[in-house]
Design a protein around this motif. Structure first.
Motif, PDB file in Angstrom:
ATOM      1  N   LYS A   1       0.735  -1.222   0.059  1.00 14.51           N
ATOM      2  CA  LYS A   1      -0.078  -0.076   0.095  1.00 14.51           C
ATOM      3  C   LYS A   1       0.956   1.324  -0.032  1.00 14.51           C
ATOM      4  O   LYS A   1       1.922   1.181   0.819  1.00 14.51           O
TER       5      LYS A   1
ATOM      6  N   ASN B   1       1.869   7.992  12.298  1.00 16.18           N
ATOM      7  CA  ASN B   1       1.153   7.283  11.182  1.00 16.18           C
ATOM      8  C   ASN B   1       1.566   7.878   9.877  1.00 16.18           C
ATOM      9  O   ASN B   1       1.295   9.088   9.534  1.00 16.18           O
TER      10      ASN B   1
ATOM     11  N   SER C   1      -2.459   5.113   7.246  1.00 11.75           N
ATOM     12  CA  SER C   1      -2.656   4.024   8.313  1.00 11.75           C
ATOM     13  C   SER C   1      -1.589   3.285   8.786  1.00 11.75           C
ATOM     14  O   SER C   1      -1.997   2.120   9.463  1.00 11.75           O
ATOM     15  N   GLN C   2      -0.515   3.480   8.331  1.00 14.45           N
ATOM     16  CA  GLN C   2       0.516   2.521   8.747  1.00 14.45           C
ATOM     17  C   GLN C   2       1.685   3.229   9.501  1.00 14.45           C
ATOM     18  O   GLN C   2       1.839   4.320   9.596  1.00 14.45           O
TER      19      GLN C   2
ATOM     20  N   GLU D   1       6.028  -0.526  10.435  1.00 14.74           N
ATOM     21  CA  GLU D   1       5.546  -1.345   9.083  1.00 14.74           C
ATOM     22  C   GLU D   1       5.968  -0.893   7.623  1.00 14.74           C
ATOM     23  O   GLU D   1       5.835  -1.596   6.709  1.00 14.74           O
ATOM     24  N   VAL D   2       6.648   0.273   7.804  1.00 16.39           N
ATOM     25  CA  VAL D   2       7.228   0.899   6.571  1.00 16.39           C
ATOM     26  C   VAL D   2       8.579   1.186   6.480  1.00 16.39           C
ATOM     27  O   VAL D   2       9.159   1.703   5.513  1.00 16.39           O
TER      28      VAL D   2
END
Length: 251
Positions: free
Chosen positions: A19, A81, A84-85, A89-90
């Motif tokens: 995403k 964030n 939404s991550q 997570e990124v």
């Protein structure tokens, strides 16, 4: 036939794509070391493109904020964030270049090869990356023999080898000569033109004027001001920023 069997290769490839990173949103961000609060209840919003300069006096919390945004550190409280991550997570889709580059004790080429291999990318890209930062002619030289400016360009090439969506830069041109500074800025500008999101810590007001799209000004661990560069430099709204730009140090 099951629904899974009806998925085309193109649909499968689309589903496999991560995403896209959304805009950055920071809320109620606080960082404490023991009884000392170094970042205090920060709120910040950044879009998905451009170059944001983080500025402020020594001890304002600039580098710590960068590490929190990248996920290298965890805040005491609050949230970060990317859309939404969360940062954890990124992290693999971001890259961070420090003021003092940490290079492998190998050749210039091997420093790039290591990153390409670890990310499963084609080693044929190495020559293009080194050529892009002006180091093709030093590919076989030990990285430890590079000058300060050359070492930083290699660090940038290595970061760009990961194809980052966000590139964090922590005073990458501090202590470099003017020619090296402009070389680094050229590489950063080119990355921005290709859609890489840049978040850049600097003390160099001239540099910020040259390449910033917007400026986040920290003072005493808080966001004193966040505005477009075109507004910030001629008319800063906070007293702390006005003092800073006028060379008056207020701690």
């Amino acid at each position: 036939m099951s629904d899974a069997a009806l998925i085309t290769p193109i649909q499968a490839a689309v589903r496999a794509q991560p995403k896209a990173l959304g805009p950055l949103q920071v809320r109620d961000l606080t960082l404490r070391f023991g009884e000392t609060t170094v970042l205090d209840d920060l709120a910040l919003d950044l879009g998905t493109s451009g170059c944001t300069m983080i500025m402020g006096s020594n001890g304002a919390g600039k580098s710590l904020l960068l590490k929190l945004l990248h996920g290298l550190m965890q805040p005491t409280s609050g949230r970060i964030n990317w859309g939404s991550q969360a940062p954890c997570e990124v992290t693999a889709r971001q890259a961070l270049v420090f003021q003092k580059p940490v290079l492998l004790r190998r050749s210039v080429a091997a420093n790039i090869d290591f990153v390409l291999k670890s990310r499963g990318k084609d080693k044929a890209r190495r020559h293009r990356l080194l050529d892009h930062v002006g180091l093709s002619h030093k590919a076989d030289q030990p990285a430890r023999l590079l000058s300060g400016g050359e070492a930083q360009r290699l660090a940038l090439a290595r970061a760009l080898a990961t194809d980052p969506e966000v590139l964090f830069l922590d005073e990458p041109t501090a202590s470099l000569d003017p020619a090296s500074v402009l070389a680094i800025e050229s590489i950063v500008n080119e990355a921005r033109s290709r859609g890489v999101r840049i978040v850049f810590v600097t003390h160099d007001v001239g540099q910020a004027r040259r390449i910033a799209d917007d400026v986040v000004f920290l003072h005493r661990g808080r966001v004193a001001e966040h505005s477009a560069a075109a507004d910030f430099f001629p008319e800063p709204q906070s007293e702390a920023a006005r003092n800073y730009l006028n060379g008056r140090i207020v701690v």
